[in-house]
Write a protein that holds these residues in place. Structure first.
Motif, PDB file in Angstrom:
ATOM      1  N   LEU A   1      51.415  -5.457  27.370  1.00 57.57           N
ATOM      2  CA  LEU A   1      51.155  -6.293  28.542  1.00 57.57           C
ATOM      3  C   LEU A   1      50.133  -7.388  28.292  1.00 57.57           C
ATOM      4  CD1 LEU A   1      51.151  -3.704  31.451  1.00 57.57           C
ATOM      5  CD2 LEU A   1      52.769  -5.551  31.069  1.00 57.57           C
ATOM      6  N   PHE A   2      49.202  -7.163  27.395  1.00 55.32           N
ATOM      7  CA  PHE A   2      48.137  -8.132  27.179  1.00 55.32           C
ATOM      8  C   PHE A   2      48.250  -8.854  25.846  1.00 55.32           C
ATOM      9  CE2 PHE A   2      46.472  -4.965  30.150  1.00 55.32           C
ATOM     10  CZ  PHE A   2      46.295  -5.799  31.238  1.00 55.32           C
ATOM     11  N   GLN A   3      49.419  -8.777  25.219  1.00 53.18           N
ATOM     12  CA  GLN A   3      49.623  -9.529  23.986  1.00 53.18           C
ATOM     13  C   GLN A   3      49.953 -10.976  24.344  1.00 53.18           C
ATOM     14  OE1 GLN A   3      52.508  -7.458  21.592  1.00 53.18           O
ATOM     15  NE2 GLN A   3      51.052  -5.848  21.045  1.00 53.18           N
ATOM     16  N   ILE A   4      49.552 -11.887  23.490  1.00 53.94           N
ATOM     17  CA  ILE A   4      49.646 -13.316  23.776  1.00 53.94           C
ATOM     18  C   ILE A   4      51.096 -13.773  23.990  1.00 53.94           C
ATOM     19  CG2 ILE A   4      49.709 -14.154  21.408  1.00 53.94           C
ATOM     20  CD1 ILE A   4      47.620 -15.699  24.170  1.00 53.94           C
ATOM     21  N   TRP A   5      52.052 -13.227  23.232  1.00 58.22           N
ATOM     22  CA  TRP A   5      53.450 -13.651  23.392  1.00 58.22           C
ATOM     23  C   TRP A   5      53.962 -13.285  24.779  1.00 58.22           C
ATOM     24  CZ3 TRP A   5      57.265 -10.239  24.612  1.00 58.22           C
ATOM     25  CH2 TRP A   5      57.002  -8.883  24.408  1.00 58.22           C
ATOM     26  N   PHE A   6      53.536 -12.135  25.308  1.00 57.59           N
ATOM     27  CA  PHE A   6      53.982 -11.714  26.634  1.00 57.59           C
ATOM     28  C   PHE A   6      53.347 -12.586  27.717  1.00 57.59           C
ATOM     29  CE2 PHE A   6      53.588  -9.116  30.475  1.00 57.59           C
ATOM     30  CZ  PHE A   6      54.927  -8.849  30.705  1.00 57.59           C
ATOM     31  N   LEU A   7      52.049 -12.822  27.613  1.00 56.80           N
ATOM     32  CA  LEU A   7      51.361 -13.659  28.585  1.00 56.80           C
ATOM     33  C   LEU A   7      51.890 -15.092  28.569  1.00 56.80           C
ATOM     34  CD1 LEU A   7      47.728 -12.314  28.051  1.00 56.80           C
ATOM     35  CD2 LEU A   7      49.313 -11.765  29.918  1.00 56.80           C
ATOM     36  N   LEU A   8      52.190 -15.608  27.390  1.00 57.42           N
ATOM     37  CA  LEU A   8      52.763 -16.945  27.274  1.00 57.42           C
ATOM     38  C   LEU A   8      54.150 -17.004  27.932  1.00 57.42           C
ATOM     39  CD1 LEU A   8      52.441 -19.803  26.148  1.00 57.42           C
ATOM     40  CD2 LEU A   8      53.394 -18.967  23.989  1.00 57.42           C
ATOM     41  N   SER A   9      54.943 -15.980  27.716  1.00 58.42           N
ATOM     42  CA  SER A   9      56.274 -15.926  28.345  1.00 58.42           C
ATOM     43  C   SER A   9      56.168 -15.896  29.867  1.00 58.42           C
ATOM     44  CB  SER A   9      57.049 -14.708  27.856  1.00 58.42           C
ATOM     45  OG  SER A   9      57.322 -14.822  26.483  1.00 58.42           O
ATOM     46  N   ILE A  10      55.223 -15.143  30.386  1.00 55.40           N
ATOM     47  CA  ILE A  10      55.027 -15.075  31.839  1.00 55.40           C
ATOM     48  C   ILE A  10      54.582 -16.436  32.378  1.00 55.40           C
ATOM     49  CG2 ILE A  10      53.609 -14.047  33.684  1.00 55.40           C
ATOM     50  CD1 ILE A  10      55.785 -12.181  32.574  1.00 55.40           C
TER      51      ILE A  10
END
Length: 160
Positions: free
Chosen positions: A76-85
């Motif tokens: 949940l707090f990895q950069i790729w996931f946050l960027l996608s959101i």
């Protein structure tokens, strides 16, 4: 539920969401100088592309939730996931602030009417933003993918 099957469904939904949006900018660009008899067909094509995009988007969201529930909650707090959101939020804003109002206005207008070109420009801008956002999310997903299934090493009918 099998994690790899859900991940494969998630990847297919991402491709299905991106596919229709690759043609949508061409359709929206054609609206600028179309003949009145073609406007309805082009708008219908954009509507169909948007419908498939939305259906694939829901499959993508639900399969993503299932993957997090099964295994990936720590991402949940990895950069790729946050960027996608963050990119998804931009996509949603473009749809709500530009595309939906332009679609509503164009449903009552004909080519050459006052406001046609302004609303077609808004629609085209929204479609390009959505295509760029969705393609970016797909690219992020593909660059980060860690799919464990190697289809070239699968032996059919083993154990039969």
């Amino acid at each position: 539920m099998n994690y790899d099957i859900i991940k494969m469904l998630h990847a297919l939904a991402a491709v299905a969401a991106t596919g229709p949006l690759l043609f949508a900018p061409w359709l929206s660009e054609r609206l600028k100088h179309c003949r009145p008899e073609n406007a309805g067909l082009l708008l219908r094509g954009l509507e169909v592309a948007d419908r498939y995009y939305n259906i694939a988007g829901w499959v993508l969201i639900l399969s993503g939730i299932a993957m997090f529930w099964l295994y990936d909650w720590h991402r949940l707090f990895q950069i790729w996931f946050l960027l996608s959101i963050a990119i998804f939020v931009i996509d949603s804003l473009a749809e709500k602030k530009l595309r939906d109002p332009a679609n509503s206005a164009l449903a009552t207008l004909r080519p050459g009417d006052t406001g046609w070109s302004t609303n077609v420009s808004r629609l085209h801008k929204a479609v390009v933003i959505q295509m760029s956002c969705t393609s970016s999310i797909l690219t992020i997903m593909l660059l980060h993918s860690q799919l464990d299934i190697n289809l070239l090493s699968v032996t059919p009918f083993t154990g039969v």
